[in-house]
Design a protein around this motif. Structure first.
Motif, short mmCIF file in Angstrom:
data_model
loop_
_atom_site.label_atom_id
_atom_site.label_comp_id
_atom_site.label_asym_id
_atom_site.label_seq_id
_atom_site.Cartn_x
_atom_site.Cartn_y
_atom_site.Cartn_z
N GLN A 1 -4.70 1.60 0.49
CA GLN A 1 -4.80 0.60 1.55
C GLN A 1 -5.90 -0.43 1.30
O GLN A 1 -5.70 -1.63 1.47
CB GLN A 1 -4.98 1.28 2.90
N LYS B 1 -2.33 6.56 1.40
CA LYS B 1 -3.41 5.88 2.12
C LYS B 1 -4.54 5.43 1.20
O LYS B 1 -5.30 4.53 1.55
CB LYS B 1 -3.94 6.77 3.24
N CYS C 1 0.81 -1.22 0.00
CA CYS C 1 0.00 0.00 0.00
C CYS C 1 0.85 1.27 0.00
O CYS C 1 0.32 2.36 -0.18
CB CYS C 1 -0.93 0.01 1.20
#
Length: 333
Positions: free
Chosen positions: A295, A292, A283
């Motif tokens: 993810q 992020k 990720c």
């Protein structure tokens, strides 16, 4: 009616996001079973590829080797017939000239020479001249897991990515059956995968700490666009430990020393007491930059790979396994 003794496989996640991806892999859900007062875990029960599976997550906000060890120890006590475990989650990849690792790819630990596939990077001794020697050894997975890992690896090598990539098609099937997961677990797209030079840190100019909008795009690494959306699977050494790594230059120094593929934070606490196969969805690149948005997709690619692996490891084979009693952990991320 199923009992605790009917479950031979445990699946552990560090994050709620990873548990949601694991739950999406269930072919059927089973009713809850009672747990002793000494067990603080919360379980989801079900079947994946014919295996009865126990899914548990780490306590909210609690990560690292010790937390994972406690969760799995309590799981073993409550489900005494467990033989194989999976730890499914996300972690950072180590891109290099020899390993074209990208966001959404899957990394699988694989024994190489004297290394069982996982190295603890924060355990060792400082030597003269600023050198650091990694000490202690971690067990490698049992032959049962490694032979079926080779089976899946060979099958994936023999398929054309453009026509029928196993992971990409598995991801699309899950999202098609669960449209509400698309926003959180869909692929952000190759244009959102940016690798910055190891010598260029994240820019927090203007207080944009959670975005790379003001990072200098001239500092990115040029990479050829892939011809397929199929995530690549990389096999080799994963480093593990409780210390968070967000330093790309330190990351690359470790890569030059050990030839690593991925950093993670749970497996080192499990390998010696529970032989483990570690699989991680990538990720980020374990640098100071922010990714992020990858993810959810990385958690899903790791979970899909895990289900593919379990579909090759037949339930009858696991039941008839005549090895000494032990729980093997398959850790994914």
């Amino acid at each position: 009616m199923l009992t605790h003794d009917d479950y031979l496989l445990g699946w552990v996640c560090a994050l709620p996001l990873e548990m949601a991806a694991a739950q999406a892999m269930l072919d059927e859900k089973h009713p809850e079973l009672p747990s002793p007062s000494t067990d603080d875990n919360a379980y989801m029960l079900g079947a994946i590829a014919g295996h009865n599976v126990v899914i548990a997550g780490l306590p909210s906000g609690s990560y690292g080797t010790n937390s994972a060890t406690r969760v799995l120890s309590q799981m073993r006590s409550t489900f005494p017939r467990l033989e194989v475990g999976l730890m499914v989650g996300i972690r950072g990849g180590v891109p290099s000239d020899s390993n074209d690792i990208r966001l959404g790819d899957v990394v699988v630990s694989k024994p190489t020479g004297s290394c069982g596939g996982v190295v603890r990077y924060d355990s060792g001794k400082a030597l003269q001249g600023g050198r650091f020697e990694h000490t202690g050894s971690l067990n490698q997975p049992p032959q049962l897991l490694l032979t079926h890992l080779s089976l899946l690896q060979a099958e994936m090598m023999g398929r054309t990515e453009e026509a029928d990539g196993l992971i990409w098609s598995g991801v699309q099937k899950v999202l098609g059956q669960n449209p509400h997961l698309q926003r959180k677990f869909g692929c952000p797209g190759p244009d959102q995968d940016t690798l910055f030079s190891a010598k260029y840190p994240h820019s927090a100019e203007g207080g944009l700490k959670v975005s790379c909008a003001r990072c200098d795009r001239h500092q990115t690494v040029s990479r050829t666009l892939r011809s397929s959306m199929e995530p690549h699977v990389h096999y080799g050494i994963i480093v593990s430990g409780d210390q968070v790594m967000k330093d790309s230059e330190a990351r690359d120094r470790l890569d030059q020393e050990l030839g690593i593929l991925c950093f993670e934070m749970e497996a080192a606490g499990l390998m010696n007491q529970l032989p483990s196969l570690v699989v991680r969805g990538i990720c980020d690149y374990f640098d100071s930059h922010k990714n992020k948005e990858w993810q959810g997709y990385a958690a899903l690619t790791a979970a899909v790979y895990s289900k593919l692996f379990l579909s090759r490891l037949k339930p009858r084979t696991l039941k008839q396994w005549n090895k000494p009693r032990s729980l093997s952990l398959f850790a994914i991320g």
